[in-house]
Write a protein that holds these residues in place. Structure first.
Motif, mmCIF file in Angstrom:
data_model
loop_
_atom_site.group_PDB
_atom_site.id
_atom_site.type_symbol
_atom_site.label_atom_id
_atom_site.label_comp_id
_atom_site.label_asym_id
_atom_site.label_seq_id
_atom_site.Cartn_x
_atom_site.Cartn_y
_atom_site.Cartn_z
ATOM 1 N N GLN A 1 -4.041 4.792 -1.060
ATOM 2 C CA GLN A 1 -5.192 4.341 -0.270
ATOM 3 C C GLN A 1 -4.888 3.044 0.487
ATOM 4 O O GLN A 1 -4.716 3.019 1.693
ATOM 5 C CB GLN A 1 -6.405 4.178 -1.183
ATOM 6 C CG GLN A 1 -7.687 3.992 -0.397
ATOM 7 C CD GLN A 1 -8.796 3.430 -1.261
ATOM 8 O OE1 GLN A 1 -8.693 2.339 -1.824
ATOM 9 N NE2 GLN A 1 -9.862 4.199 -1.412
ATOM 10 N N GLN A 2 -4.799 1.916 -0.229
ATOM 11 C CA GLN A 2 -4.592 0.615 0.427
ATOM 12 C C GLN A 2 -3.692 -0.244 -0.441
ATOM 13 O O GLN A 2 -3.419 0.082 -1.601
ATOM 14 C CB GLN A 2 -5.918 -0.131 0.595
ATOM 15 C CG GLN A 2 -6.948 0.592 1.424
ATOM 16 C CD GLN A 2 -8.145 -0.286 1.780
ATOM 17 O OE1 GLN A 2 -8.121 -1.514 1.674
ATOM 18 N NE2 GLN A 2 -9.214 0.361 2.217
ATOM 19 N N LEU A 3 -3.264 -1.391 0.106
ATOM 20 C CA LEU A 3 -2.648 -2.430 -0.718
ATOM 21 C C LEU A 3 -2.859 -3.768 -0.047
ATOM 22 O O LEU A 3 -3.236 -3.856 1.124
ATOM 23 C CB LEU A 3 -1.167 -2.136 -1.001
ATOM 24 C CG LEU A 3 -0.129 -2.079 0.105
ATOM 25 C CD1 LEU A 3 0.275 -3.462 0.574
ATOM 26 C CD2 LEU A 3 1.120 -1.393 -0.441
ATOM 27 N N SER A 4 -2.620 -4.830 -0.835
ATOM 28 C CA SER A 4 -2.772 -6.194 -0.322
ATOM 29 C C SER A 4 -1.462 -6.932 -0.515
ATOM 30 O O SER A 4 -0.827 -6.820 -1.573
ATOM 31 C CB SER A 4 -3.869 -6.944 -1.087
ATOM 32 O OG SER A 4 -5.121 -6.349 -0.870
ATOM 33 N N ILE A 5 -1.065 -7.699 0.508
ATOM 34 C CA ILE A 5 0.124 -8.545 0.387
ATOM 35 C C ILE A 5 -0.323 -9.991 0.563
ATOM 36 O O ILE A 5 -1.060 -10.307 1.514
ATOM 37 C CB ILE A 5 1.157 -8.238 1.490
ATOM 38 C CG1 ILE A 5 1.651 -6.793 1.375
ATOM 39 C CG2 ILE A 5 2.335 -9.208 1.429
ATOM 40 C CD1 ILE A 5 2.614 -6.408 2.478
ATOM 41 N N PHE A 6 0.103 -10.842 -0.360
ATOM 42 C CA PHE A 6 -0.207 -12.272 -0.243
ATOM 43 C C PHE A 6 1.096 -13.028 -0.041
ATOM 44 O O PHE A 6 2.022 -12.920 -0.850
ATOM 45 C CB PHE A 6 -0.932 -12.766 -1.507
ATOM 46 C CG PHE A 6 -2.296 -12.145 -1.649
ATOM 47 C CD1 PHE A 6 -3.417 -12.743 -1.104
ATOM 48 C CD2 PHE A 6 -2.457 -10.922 -2.303
ATOM 49 C CE1 PHE A 6 -4.674 -12.153 -1.204
ATOM 50 C CE2 PHE A 6 -3.703 -10.321 -2.410
ATOM 51 C CZ PHE A 6 -4.815 -10.948 -1.867
ATOM 52 N N ASN B 1 -4.904 0.708 -6.009
ATOM 53 C CA ASN B 1 -4.417 -0.217 -4.990
ATOM 54 C C ASN B 1 -3.732 -1.427 -5.603
ATOM 55 O O ASN B 1 -4.330 -2.133 -6.418
ATOM 56 C CB ASN B 1 -5.570 -0.687 -4.105
ATOM 57 C CG ASN B 1 -6.167 0.457 -3.302
ATOM 58 O OD1 ASN B 1 -5.538 1.509 -3.164
ATOM 59 N ND2 ASN B 1 -7.357 0.267 -2.794
ATOM 60 N N PRO B 2 -2.478 -1.705 -5.227
ATOM 61 C CA PRO B 2 -1.799 -2.883 -5.763
ATOM 62 C C PRO B 2 -1.963 -4.115 -4.875
ATOM 63 O O PRO B 2 -2.105 -3.992 -3.656
ATOM 64 C CB PRO B 2 -0.321 -2.456 -5.790
ATOM 65 C CG PRO B 2 -0.212 -1.297 -4.878
ATOM 66 C CD PRO B 2 -1.578 -0.845 -4.461
ATOM 67 N N ALA B 3 -1.898 -5.281 -5.506
ATOM 68 C CA ALA B 3 -1.731 -6.536 -4.758
ATOM 69 C C ALA B 3 -0.307 -6.985 -5.019
ATOM 70 O O ALA B 3 0.197 -6.846 -6.139
ATOM 71 C CB ALA B 3 -2.716 -7.583 -5.264
ATOM 72 N N CYS C 1 -8.438 -5.528 -0.897
ATOM 73 C CA CYS C 1 -8.637 -4.221 -0.271
ATOM 74 C C CYS C 1 -10.136 -3.972 -0.126
ATOM 75 O O CYS C 1 -10.925 -4.393 -0.975
ATOM 76 C CB CYS C 1 -8.030 -3.117 -1.129
ATOM 77 S SG CYS C 1 -6.247 -3.255 -1.348
ATOM 78 N N GLN C 2 -10.527 -3.300 0.907
ATOM 79 C CA GLN C 2 -11.941 -2.959 1.071
ATOM 80 C C GLN C 2 -12.117 -1.871 2.120
ATOM 81 O O GLN C 2 -11.206 -1.619 2.905
ATOM 82 C CB GLN C 2 -12.764 -4.185 1.460
ATOM 83 C CG GLN C 2 -12.332 -4.817 2.776
ATOM 84 C CD GLN C 2 -13.143 -6.060 3.107
ATOM 85 O OE1 GLN C 2 -13.412 -6.888 2.237
ATOM 86 N NE2 GLN C 2 -13.546 -6.178 4.356
ATOM 87 N N ARG C 3 -13.284 -1.278 2.101
ATOM 88 C CA ARG C 3 -13.578 -0.212 3.058
ATOM 89 C C ARG C 3 -14.028 -0.792 4.411
ATOM 90 O O ARG C 3 -13.666 -0.301 5.455
ATOM 91 C CB ARG C 3 -14.683 0.688 2.480
ATOM 92 C CG ARG C 3 -15.145 1.735 3.452
ATOM 93 C CD ARG C 3 -16.151 2.681 2.825
ATOM 94 N NE ARG C 3 -16.645 3.618 3.824
ATOM 95 C CZ ARG C 3 -17.192 4.780 3.559
ATOM 96 N NH1 ARG C 3 -17.342 5.160 2.320
ATOM 97 N NH2 ARG C 3 -17.619 5.573 4.508
ATOM 98 N N GLY C 4 -14.871 -1.817 4.354
ATOM 99 C CA GLY C 4 -15.496 -2.359 5.558
ATOM 100 C C GLY C 4 -14.514 -3.111 6.437
ATOM 101 O O GLY C 4 -13.398 -3.422 6.015
#
Ligand code: G3H
Length: 541
Positions: free
Chosen positions: A444-449, A291-293, A476-479
């Motif tokens: 799976q996921q990624l984060s954008i700031f 997962n990238p940020a 990123c997280q599951r919950g």
């Protein structure tokens, strides 16, 4: 003491371990659960060495915390026979039981499980090196998951407890079990990620064979009796040993109906291929991720750094959802990297039971060497270790390494490190991280700031088609566990959430009848006199 000396002295002497967490004698876990019996194993055993080393007069020593059975193909096939018999082609007591009765069995299990909290939490710390706080969180989250699953099933059952009449046909549509489920969780969440497949599989009426992960077997010891007592015989079977010895015979028997596996795609592919009738096998898989940020120039850096620390280093980066690569706009890269390095220096390193500890020893033998190789490879290709002491190793302990500037020539650019390394890539054009995500084997996921709604909106639309969760200004997280958890490409198969899991371990089936007098009379009598568990209108409160 400087950082190097502190890391050198990180492991405790026995007398420094708080009494309530000390495991004085190794746990001899001779039991395994098959056909409702806790069977005693007298064959070869596997030693369990904790990632926590003990300081002694002759240096650091690994701590033997227990042993578990190295079962053979024979015991594995006995577990299979038992699960197959309990399911009995869908005619067994468990798969034909009413939903409300099955719920009572799961509640009985959860009641006893809660009493084992301290024992299980202590073993989580010793077996996988997870901090006390995170171990408690894992346990409590799992108990909450069971409660939420029961509530979700009640809701599902309420919706199905009525008849529909469509085009002159009366129908009652419910979800029915699939058969025998093989559940295999990962070492990083040995309890949670196993029970989040096991409990929904069970409650939907399947019978189950559980193989705990290699690191995280002993913590099942305190739960074996609860599994035995809470469920009819053969419904839950727990086996342990070398995966490559005890799992292929199960798969090649063709009698596993669902494979619930969290691990690598390589192992998942191997296991799937063992099944002689792959079209009969349903798979629920949680696999690799990278997962990238993406940190944009207008990001709130305090927030981005705080979330990146959590995202990259919680449980030492050993989460499938961890941020495993960080892309930062070049104009803010130096500031970002400098401040991130400073904050890494403030993290507490130590033993799992220490108050506020963040970085702890790693359970996989050979892992620090692998991480050191990745760091060395990155340095050879031009990256620096930016933070003081980064990559310092002491036996099973690896101090987080912040690497910058990372480029595609380096292994850490594409390999899932699953450990405390933070690779940072500087970019000029946001197309670069987008290209990375498009080309990646994972999704799976990624984060954008960032803070500009126009820029973010412009990124959201194409990126949601690359991954399965896009996190804004957060790691990123599951919950929460009611949210869908899945991935594209090599990252997952099937979706898990409290309600999705109930669906994935079941299939829709219905009873239908032409709305003619004879059928109306039959259905009315069955329902009124409660003759069937399926054909029923009972409303679970
Ligand atoms: O290892 C993968 C876990 O499902 C991640 O869960 O995001 O709550 O840590 P988490």
């Amino acid at each position: 003491m400087n950082l190097g000396e502190r890391i050198e002295a990180i492991f405790p002497a026995e007398r420094e371990i708080p009494k309530r967490h000390l495991l004085t004698n190794p746990i001899e876990q001779h039991e395994f659960l098959v056909n409702g019996e806790l069977r005693q194993w007298s064959g070869p055993m596997e030693d369990v060495l904790s990632p926590v080393r003990i300081k002694t007069a002759s240096g650091l020593e690994p701590r033997l915390i227990g042993r578990f059975p190295l079962l053979t193909e024979q015991e594995s096939l006995e577990a299979l026979e038992s699960a197959v018999a309990a399911y009995a082609h869908g005619r067994g007591r468990w798969p034909t039981m009413s939903v409300s009765e099955r719920i009572k069995h799961v509640e009985a299990f959860a009641f006893v499980m809660k009493e084992k909290r301290q024992e299980v939490v202590n073993l989580l710390m010793w077996e996988v090196g997870k901090s006390l706080q995170d171990s408690e969180k894992e346990f409590d989250r799992t108990v909450d998951y069971i409660t939420e699953t029961i509530d979700a099933l009640k809701e599902l059952d309420r919706i199905s407890s009525r008849f529909v009449i469509e085009k002159g046909i009366i129908g009652q549509i419910r979800r029915a079990p699939l058969g025998v489920v093989l559940c295999m969780g990962p070492f990083n969440y040995p309890l949670n990620e196993t029970l989040t497949t096991l409990i929904p599989a069970l409650i939907m009426g399947n019978s189950v064979i559980v193989k705990p992960p290699k690191h995280g077997v002993l913590l099942y010891g305190p739960l074996l009796q609860a599994f035995r007592d809470a469920f009819p015989k053969g419904v839950v079977n727990v086996i342990c040993g070398e995966g490559r010895t005890i799992i292929p015979p199960l798969m090649s028997s063709g009698r596993i109906d669902v494979l619930a596996f969290i691990g690598t795609s390589k192992v998942a592919d191997f296991l799937k291929k063992q099944h002689p009738k792959p079209h009969r096998l349903r798979c629920v898989l949680g696999l690799e991720a990278k997962n990238p940020a993406i940190i944009l120039r207008d990001a709130d850096l305090d927030l981005a750094i705080e979330e990146c620390i959590l995202g990259t280093l919680s449980f030492n980066g050993q989460r499938c959802t961890a941020l495993k690569i960080v892309f930062v706009e070049r104009c803010i890269a130096d500031e970002f990297v400098g401040r991130l390095a400073g904050d890494i220096g403030k993290l507490k390193c130590g033993m799992p039971w220490e108050q506020d500890v963040f970085v702890t020893p790693l359970p996989e033998p050979g892992k620090p060497d692998y991480l050191a190789e990745l760091v060395e490879d990155a340095r050879r290709h031009g990256a620096d270790i930016v933070n003081e002491g980064g990559a310092t190793t002491c036996e099973s302990f690896f101090y987080p390494a912040l690497l910058h500037p990372v480029s595609e020539k380096m292994r850490v650019y594409s390999e899932e490190q699953f450990g405390p390394i933070i690779p940072v890539v500087s970019f000029d054009d946001v197309e670069e991280p987008i290209h990375y995500v498009v080309q990646s084997n994972y999704g799976q996921q990624l984060s954008i700031f960032g803070s500009d709604p126009d820029v973010i909106a412009h990124l959201v639309d194409p990126l949601v088609n690359q991954v399965c969760r896009l996190n804004l200004n957060s790691q990123c997280q599951r919950g929460p566990d009611t949210f869908p958890f899945t991935g594209r490409k090599d990252s997952a198969e099937g979706t898990l959430s409290v309600s999705d899991a109930l669906r994935v371990f079941s299939i829709r089936t219905l009873v239908a009848a032409k709305a003619i007098d004879i059928n109306k009379a039959i259905i009315t009598k069955i329902v009124r006199e409660r003759k069937s568990n399926f054909l029923a209108t009972d409303f679970i409160l």
